[in-house]
Design a protein around this motif. Structure first.
Motif, mmCIF file in Angstrom:
data_model
loop_
_atom_site.group_PDB
_atom_site.id
_atom_site.type_symbol
_atom_site.label_atom_id
_atom_site.label_comp_id
_atom_site.label_asym_id
_atom_site.label_seq_id
_atom_site.Cartn_x
_atom_site.Cartn_y
_atom_site.Cartn_z
ATOM 1 N N LEU A 24 0.656 -1.217 -0.001
ATOM 2 C CA LEU A 24 0.033 0.121 0.024
ATOM 3 C C LEU A 24 0.993 1.313 -0.124
ATOM 4 O O LEU A 24 0.588 2.371 -0.674
ATOM 5 C CB LEU A 24 -0.985 0.074 1.246
ATOM 6 C CG LEU A 24 -2.107 -1.172 1.203
ATOM 7 C CD1 LEU A 24 -2.765 -0.945 2.580
ATOM 8 C CD2 LEU A 24 -2.882 -0.802 -0.193
ATOM 9 N N GLY A 25 1.996 1.222 0.778
ATOM 10 C CA GLY A 25 2.968 2.244 0.962
ATOM 11 C C GLY A 25 3.342 2.619 -0.888
ATOM 12 O O GLY A 25 3.524 3.682 -1.317
ATOM 13 N N LEU A 26 3.881 1.473 -1.561
ATOM 14 C CA LEU A 26 4.117 1.476 -2.720
ATOM 15 C C LEU A 26 3.057 2.388 -3.719
ATOM 16 O O LEU A 26 3.232 3.113 -4.440
ATOM 17 C CB LEU A 26 4.519 0.456 -3.597
ATOM 18 C CG LEU A 26 5.032 0.419 -5.067
ATOM 19 C CD1 LEU A 26 6.324 1.068 -5.173
ATOM 20 C CD2 LEU A 26 5.323 -1.114 -5.336
ATOM 21 N N VAL A 27 2.044 1.715 -3.390
ATOM 22 C CA VAL A 27 0.521 2.210 -4.221
ATOM 23 C C VAL A 27 0.521 3.836 -4.025
ATOM 24 O O VAL A 27 0.363 4.612 -4.772
ATOM 25 C CB VAL A 27 -0.621 1.591 -4.066
ATOM 26 C CG1 VAL A 27 -1.852 2.118 -4.483
ATOM 27 C CG2 VAL A 27 -0.609 0.081 -4.434
ATOM 28 N N PHE A 28 0.458 4.152 -2.539
ATOM 29 C CA PHE A 28 0.238 5.569 -2.255
ATOM 30 C C PHE A 28 1.155 6.548 -2.875
ATOM 31 O O PHE A 28 0.994 7.685 -3.277
ATOM 32 C CB PHE A 28 0.094 5.566 -0.651
ATOM 33 C CG PHE A 28 -1.410 5.398 -0.301
ATOM 34 C CD1 PHE A 28 -2.723 5.844 -0.599
ATOM 35 C CD2 PHE A 28 -1.420 4.112 0.649
ATOM 36 C CE1 PHE A 28 -3.851 5.556 -0.418
ATOM 37 C CE2 PHE A 28 -2.410 3.908 1.208
ATOM 38 C CZ PHE A 28 -3.710 4.382 0.562
ATOM 39 N N ALA A 63 -8.676 -3.291 3.874
ATOM 40 C CA ALA A 63 -7.236 -3.339 3.496
ATOM 41 C C ALA A 63 -6.877 -4.457 2.879
ATOM 42 O O ALA A 63 -6.336 -4.836 1.612
ATOM 43 C CB ALA A 63 -6.182 -2.996 4.365
ATOM 44 N N SER A 64 -6.961 -5.675 3.488
ATOM 45 C CA SER A 64 -6.993 -6.987 2.973
ATOM 46 C C SER A 64 -7.746 -7.199 1.867
ATOM 47 O O SER A 64 -7.460 -7.725 0.632
ATOM 48 C CB SER A 64 -7.559 -8.127 4.014
ATOM 49 O OG SER A 64 -6.787 -7.616 5.335
ATOM 50 N N LEU A 65 -9.106 -6.885 1.930
ATOM 51 C CA LEU A 65 -9.987 -7.090 0.844
ATOM 52 C C LEU A 65 -9.595 -6.352 -0.517
ATOM 53 O O LEU A 65 -9.507 -6.859 -1.453
ATOM 54 C CB LEU A 65 -11.432 -6.547 0.917
ATOM 55 C CG LEU A 65 -12.658 -6.971 0.143
ATOM 56 C CD1 LEU A 65 -14.028 -6.811 1.213
ATOM 57 C CD2 LEU A 65 -12.709 -5.865 -0.864
ATOM 58 N N ILE A 66 -9.066 -5.239 -0.509
ATOM 59 C CA ILE A 66 -8.690 -4.498 -1.702
ATOM 60 C C ILE A 66 -7.238 -5.108 -2.459
ATOM 61 O O ILE A 66 -7.179 -5.321 -3.430
ATOM 62 C CB ILE A 66 -8.374 -3.012 -1.333
ATOM 63 C CG1 ILE A 66 -8.769 -2.077 -2.729
ATOM 64 C CG2 ILE A 66 -7.221 -2.504 -0.840
ATOM 65 C CD1 ILE A 66 -10.117 -2.001 -3.009
ATOM 66 N N LEU A 107 -7.487 0.483 -6.122
ATOM 67 C CA LEU A 107 -7.619 -0.822 -6.712
ATOM 68 C C LEU A 107 -6.799 -0.754 -8.111
ATOM 69 O O LEU A 107 -6.137 -1.504 -8.385
ATOM 70 C CB LEU A 107 -8.748 -1.250 -6.747
ATOM 71 C CG LEU A 107 -9.047 -2.765 -7.529
ATOM 72 C CD1 LEU A 107 -8.382 -3.831 -6.935
ATOM 73 C CD2 LEU A 107 -10.456 -2.866 -7.640
ATOM 74 N N ARG A 108 -7.094 0.231 -8.729
ATOM 75 C CA ARG A 108 -6.548 0.323 -10.139
ATOM 76 C C ARG A 108 -5.131 0.481 -9.876
ATOM 77 O O ARG A 108 -4.210 -0.132 -10.960
ATOM 78 C CB ARG A 108 -7.192 1.476 -10.750
ATOM 79 C CG ARG A 108 -8.570 1.158 -11.149
ATOM 80 C CD ARG A 108 -9.243 2.613 -11.793
ATOM 81 N NE ARG A 108 -10.838 2.420 -12.261
ATOM 82 C CZ ARG A 108 -11.360 1.765 -13.171
ATOM 83 N NH1 ARG A 108 -10.391 1.364 -14.155
ATOM 84 N NH2 ARG A 108 -12.536 1.693 -13.327
ATOM 85 N N GLU A 109 -4.506 1.003 -8.940
ATOM 86 C CA GLU A 109 -2.934 1.138 -9.056
ATOM 87 C C GLU A 109 -2.439 -0.146 -8.389
ATOM 88 O O GLU A 109 -1.305 -0.452 -9.015
ATOM 89 C CB GLU A 109 -2.644 2.517 -8.030
ATOM 90 C CG GLU A 109 -1.336 2.748 -7.831
ATOM 91 C CD GLU A 109 -0.660 3.402 -8.929
ATOM 92 O OE1 GLU A 109 0.490 3.098 -9.469
ATOM 93 O OE2 GLU A 109 -1.575 4.086 -9.936
ATOM 94 N N LEU A 110 -3.158 -0.746 -7.815
ATOM 95 C CA LEU A 110 -2.642 -2.102 -7.447
ATOM 96 C C LEU A 110 -2.522 -2.989 -8.210
ATOM 97 O O LEU A 110 -1.548 -3.857 -8.331
ATOM 98 C CB LEU A 110 -3.683 -2.568 -6.103
ATOM 99 C CG LEU A 110 -3.489 -2.372 -4.663
ATOM 100 C CD1 LEU A 110 -4.657 -2.762 -3.872
ATOM 101 C CD2 LEU A 110 -2.189 -2.920 -4.131
#
Length: 249
Positions: A24-28, A63-66, A107-110
């Motif tokens: 998530l850190g990478l995504v943000f 967070a887990s779900l996404i 999600l799109r970034e993940l």
């Protein structure tokens, strides 16, 4: 930056550390330059240390779900609009339109990044209670069925996730049978075989009714109980089907 701060503010709990936190850190970081300021840098205890617990908060679940949604959607090497619509609809129902939009951006970034399913699932297993993990698996099967077509690679990914979440094969097959119907699906939902006698059928129903009761995920918040009720209703439907077919009172 503020609107993504609201998503973080939903409460990521233990997810701010470990593999999920790093992802998530990478995504943000990809979404805005403010990440370099360190405002969302994880400074808490080691997520794999002894401070962890098994109480799952709504933000931990979200967070887990996404993250796992992205893993399942990427499994067959194509992301379908029906899958994106399914996820957006779920988040809209649970969190409202604004947070649904923000979550879809995450999600799109993940979806652009590789996801280590083993490490992520192991982290979730360590910090998420069993009823919440079952609910998470139920949701992931919903994604795989969003386009009305069962893709073997998606099922294989969900099976791998289930294994590392510490979910038994019986529970996995039970939830899978709620979505993928065959002649023995009702028995699989109740985790019994077709040769079970009437008393065994009744005992299995009572056991599964307790396991999948919506109150088991009450701590995630009222909004998550709707999905839990759907799972509970499928257990009831399987029991009623077997009773009807076999004339059990």
């Amino acid at each position: 930056m503020a609107k993504y701060g609201k998503w973080v503010g939903l409460g990521l709990g233990w997810a701010l550390g470990g593999p999920i936190g790093g992802l998530l850190g990478l995504v943000f970081g990809s979404m805005y330059d403010g990440m370099q300021s360190g405002i969302y840098e994880y400074k808490g205890p080691n997520p794999y240390g002894s401070q962890g617990g098994t109480t799952t908060r709504p933000g931990d679940f979200a967070a887990s779900l996404i993250v796992l949604s992205a893993a399942v959607m990427k499994a067959d090497d194509k992301v379908l609009k029906s899958e994106l619509d399914y996820v957006k609809r779920f988040f809209r129902q649970q969190f409202g339109e604004k947070l649904a939009v923000d979550n879809m951006l995450v999600l799109r970034e993940l979806l652009k990044h590789d996801i280590n399913v083993v490490e992520v699932s192991q982290q979730i297993k360590m910090y998420m209670d069993h009823p919440s993990r079952l609910q998470l698996l139920h949701y992931l099967f919903g994604i795989s069925m969003a386009d009305g077509h069962v893709h073997a690679k998606e099922v294989a990914t969900i099976s791998q996730i289930s294994q590392y979440l510490g979910i038994s094969m019986a529970d996995f097959n039970s939830i899978k049978a709620m979505f993928y119907k065959d002649i023995n699906a009702a028995y699989q939902v109740l985790e019994i075989t077709p040769d079970a006698n009437a008393e065994e059928v009744k005992k299995a129903y009572r056991r599964m009714a307790v396991k999948y009761h919506p109150d088991k995920v009450q701590h995630l918040g009222e909004e998550f109980q709707k999905a839990a009720k759907e799972k509970f209703q499928k257990v009831q439907a399987a029991y009623e089907q077997i009773k009807k077919e076999r004339g059990i009172n």
